[in-house]
Write a protein that holds these residues in place. Structure first.
Motif, PDB file in Angstrom:
ATOM      1  N   PRO A 137      10.867   1.286  -5.165  1.00 24.33           N
ATOM      2  CA  PRO A 137      10.221   2.380  -4.918  1.00 24.33           C
ATOM      3  C   PRO A 137      10.926   3.588  -5.228  1.00 24.33           C
ATOM      4  O   PRO A 137      10.668   4.800  -4.651  1.00 24.33           O
ATOM      5  N   PHE A 138      12.192   3.348  -5.665  1.00 26.31           N
ATOM      6  CA  PHE A 138      12.910   4.671  -5.840  1.00 26.31           C
ATOM      7  C   PHE A 138      13.171   4.896  -7.550  1.00 26.31           C
ATOM      8  O   PHE A 138      13.377   4.223  -8.382  1.00 26.31           O
ATOM      9  N   VAL A 139      12.624   6.279  -7.704  1.00 30.37           N
ATOM     10  CA  VAL A 139      12.547   6.831  -8.919  1.00 30.37           C
ATOM     11  C   VAL A 139      13.614   7.693  -9.208  1.00 30.37           C
ATOM     12  O   VAL A 139      14.144   8.544  -8.368  1.00 30.37           O
TER      13      VAL A 139
ATOM     14  N   ASP B 282       0.807  -1.208   0.076  1.00 31.35           N
ATOM     15  CA  ASP B 282       0.134  -0.004  -0.056  1.00 31.35           C
ATOM     16  C   ASP B 282       0.893   1.188  -0.088  1.00 31.35           C
ATOM     17  O   ASP B 282       2.293   1.226   0.628  1.00 31.35           O
ATOM     18  N   VAL B 283       0.343   2.358  -0.517  1.00 33.47           N
ATOM     19  CA  VAL B 283       1.082   3.639  -0.610  1.00 33.47           C
ATOM     20  C   VAL B 283       0.962   4.172   0.730  1.00 33.47           C
ATOM     21  O   VAL B 283       0.215   4.192   1.549  1.00 33.47           O
TER      22      VAL B 283
ATOM     23  N   GLY C 202       4.084   8.060  -0.666  1.00 33.58           N
ATOM     24  CA  GLY C 202       5.462   7.625  -0.936  1.00 33.58           C
ATOM     25  C   GLY C 202       5.450   6.612  -2.367  1.00 33.58           C
ATOM     26  O   GLY C 202       4.306   5.820  -2.450  1.00 33.58           O
ATOM     27  N   PHE C 203       6.507   6.354  -3.090  1.00 29.75           N
ATOM     28  CA  PHE C 203       6.206   5.516  -4.061  1.00 29.75           C
ATOM     29  C   PHE C 203       6.379   3.998  -3.444  1.00 29.75           C
ATOM     30  O   PHE C 203       6.874   3.669  -2.610  1.00 29.75           O
ATOM     31  N   THR C 204       5.835   3.148  -4.398  1.00 29.16           N
ATOM     32  CA  THR C 204       5.933   1.463  -4.006  1.00 29.16           C
ATOM     33  C   THR C 204       6.482   0.932  -5.029  1.00 29.16           C
ATOM     34  O   THR C 204       7.348   1.508  -5.811  1.00 29.16           O
ATOM     35  N   GLU C 205       6.335  -0.632  -4.966  1.00 28.39           N
ATOM     36  CA  GLU C 205       7.210  -1.325  -5.802  1.00 28.39           C
ATOM     37  C   GLU C 205       6.646  -1.620  -7.080  1.00 28.39           C
ATOM     38  O   GLU C 205       6.932  -1.965  -8.076  1.00 28.39           O
TER      39      GLU C 205
ATOM     40  N   ASP D 162       0.942   1.776 -10.071  1.00 29.94           N
ATOM     41  CA  ASP D 162       1.020   2.848  -8.791  1.00 29.94           C
ATOM     42  C   ASP D 162       1.897   3.910  -8.853  1.00 29.94           C
ATOM     43  O   ASP D 162       1.285   5.231  -8.600  1.00 29.94           O
ATOM     44  N   ASN D 163       3.047   3.920  -9.191  1.00 27.29           N
ATOM     45  CA  ASN D 163       3.990   5.037  -9.255  1.00 27.29           C
ATOM     46  C   ASN D 163       3.584   6.177 -10.285  1.00 27.29           C
ATOM     47  O   ASN D 163       3.584   7.228 -10.071  1.00 27.29           O
ATOM     48  N   LEU D 164       3.317   5.396 -11.499  1.00 27.06           N
ATOM     49  CA  LEU D 164       2.740   6.355 -12.568  1.00 27.06           C
ATOM     50  C   LEU D 164       1.596   7.088 -12.074  1.00 27.06           C
ATOM     51  O   LEU D 164       1.453   8.195 -12.614  1.00 27.06           O
TER      52      LEU D 164
END
Length: 536
Positions: free
Chosen positions: A283-285, A155-156, A171-174, A178-180
């Motif tokens: 989770p890291f962009v 979950d976020v 925060g970003f997830t894996e 979801d991140n986009l």
């Protein structure tokens, strides 16, 4: 381009020939109208893959269909509700409809999910491994992959490595979707472009390149695409692997690519004209290009009033220099330059060092190694135990070392002070560079004093001036100096004062505020009326 090979042309009846079919060969093998032949080769490919399931369907009595799907990452309820049930309910007409209209399945029957028609075995195998359902029907040389993926995701939550006092908690997830979505949620413009690639021969990891079309530098964008296309590797498990493969100088201790767990930080970078690289499973962009001053800024600088943000930013720069040079300056001055120390302080230092068997260099080196070991132990151990080890260990070891006469009290203060200063550096990757460079600078200071420290600073400055991040000088906007961009480097001016994007990043559409000039704060209406009365 080679034409697909028919299954009839293969010696599929022999066990040896099927076993020799490779992934590359699958791309050249088309599906056969005989369903049993397709099933035979698919079962051989998925042999010993117990998580690959199949479901046989009987359509219109004598017609047979089959569905292959991967358990664990597919939604089996969707397979039943949106694939099996529509096919069985329409069994009397489905085959005739397909003959009359080859797109009948995706246009009318399976309208609830994304459906893609395939004609080769490779597309079907990869579709199943990606979590899609593969539908094959006897008598038809085409198949369908249906979107039923349901990956287990986190979950976020609030980012762990980049915490804020004030600001968004997401925060970003894996999951790349979801991140986009977190980025799209904040940037509502068709100019935000997202281009996807697959990298990794075995993992086939999805990688998305995000940028705003009318802001990004075309040369930087093209360079990002070229470097990603050149990656030939078996597996991409995290964005850090891509970072190491595409950065300009791999042997430099200084990172040339930024990373963030915060969607607001990624969006801020996109609005400045940068490119973000989102990697599935991480989770890291990644953010490119990235310069040195970016490593010392945080998004919270823009959420607080500019007076406070400027003061904290100045403290951060001071702590950055102290964490890099603190022990080295102490060793150099106490060893070679006693005249620089006030007499009373010099007497105190001499009294504290009385009876210490080691020179200042070895004393500092031992304390630095002990401090780094405790910090590493605190990170690697479980969270409740790690905090206890790092705090209690520092107190016990420091006190024991002083009482044993191995180190002086002043050295404990110096090492602890520089350690605390290093924690104020917001970017973990630049903090690692400081920790690595601290030891050679300490060695030079023990041999040459302040002259050795000066040599180290000059060498680091020369190295930084030669670095580039996707063509952008690493010391921008300080070297080369750009006065306009320095409004937001050391000092953080008011929002209405920072009316342009960094010119070393955004080559087009540099102006942020388009309201006929700077957006200066407006006076209250009562004050305006008083000014009008005075003027009249």
């Amino acid at each position: 381009m080679k034409k697909p090979i028919k299954l009839n042309n293969l010696k599929e009846n022999t066990k040896e020939s099927i076993e020799k079919i490779t992934e590359e060969a699958l791309k050249e093998i088309s599906l056969d109208e005989d369903l049993e032949k397709n099933i035979q080769i698919l079962e051989k490919i998925f042999q010993h893959c117990d998580d690959v399931n199949k479901k046989t369907l009987h359509i219109e009595g004598n017609k047979k269909g089959i569905i292959f799907f991967l358990s664990g990452i597919t939604d089996e309820k969707s397979i039943v509700n949106f694939i099996i049930n529509p096919l069985l309910k329409n069994e009397g007409v489905v085959l005739e409809k397909i003959k009359g209209n080859p797109r009948y399945i995706e246009e009318y029957l399976l309208v609830n999910h994304s459906v893609e028609k395939i004609s080769d075995l490779y597309g079907g195998v990869i579709g199943v491994l990606e979590g899609k359902a593969l539908l094959l029907i006897d008598g038809y040389s085409t198949g369908y992959t249906i979107e039923v993926r349901e990956y287990p995701t986190r979950d976020v939550q609030e980012p762990i490595t980049q915490t804020l006092v004030r600001g968004p908690r997401e925060g970003f997830t894996e999951g790349i979707k979801d991140n986009l979505a977190l980025i799209r949620k904040r940037i509502k413009t068709p100019d935000l472009k997202i281009e996807k690639k697959e990298i990794g021969h075995l993992t086939k990891t999805s990688v998305a390149i995000c940028y705003i079309q009318n802001l990004v530098d075309p040369k930087v964008l093209e360079e990002v695409k070229v470097r990603l296309d050149k990656i030939k590797i078996d597996a991409i498990l995290d964005s850090s692997t891509i970072e190491q493969l595409i950065e300009d100088s791999s042997f430099s201790p200084f990172p040339q690519i930024g990373n963030t767990e915060r969607p607001d930080a990624a969006v801020s970078a996109l609005i400045e004209g940068r490119v973000c690289i989102v990697v599935d499973g991480s989770p890291f962009v990644l953010i490119v290009p990235q310069v040195l001053v970016d490593m010392l800024h945080i998004t919270e600088d823009y959420y607080e009033r500019f007076y406070f943000s400027t003061a904290i930013r100045l403290l951060r720069y001071l702590a950055f220099g102290l964490s890099l040079l603190g022990p080295s300056l102490y060793v150099a001055i106490t060893t070679f330059h006693h005249e620089m120390i006030p007499t009373k302080l010099l007497v105190s230092i001499a009294a504290a060092r009385q009876g210490i068997p080691f020179p200042a260099f070895l004393e500092a080196l031992m304390m630095e190694i002990a401090f780094e070991a405790l910090r590493e132990a605190g990170v690697r151990l479980p969270k409740p135990i790690g905090q206890a080890v790092s705090i209690v260990g520092a107190l016990v070891i420091g006190e024991a070392a002083v009482q044993a006469g191995l180190v002086s009290q002043i050295m404990v203060i110096v090492v602890a002070g520089t350690g605390i200063a290093s924690f104020t550096v917001p970017a973990f990757n630049i903090g690692i560079a400081i920790r690595l460079l601290k030891i050679p600078i300490l060695l030079l200071s023990s041999v040459l004093g302040l002259f050795g420290v000066s040599i180290a600073v000059i060498a680091i400055s020369i190295h930084l001036s030669t670095l580039r991040s996707f063509g952008v000088p690493y010391l921008s906007p300080i070297a080369p100096l750009t006065l306009q961009d320095n409004k937001d480097v050391i000092l953080r001016g008011p929002v209405w004062w920072i009316n342009q994007r960094p010119t070393y990043i955004a080559k087009n559409n540099v102006v942020k505020l388009k309201s006929g000039g700077e957006m200066k704060p407006q006076k209250p209406q009562a004050e305006e009326e008083k000014d009008v009365q005075k003027t009249s």
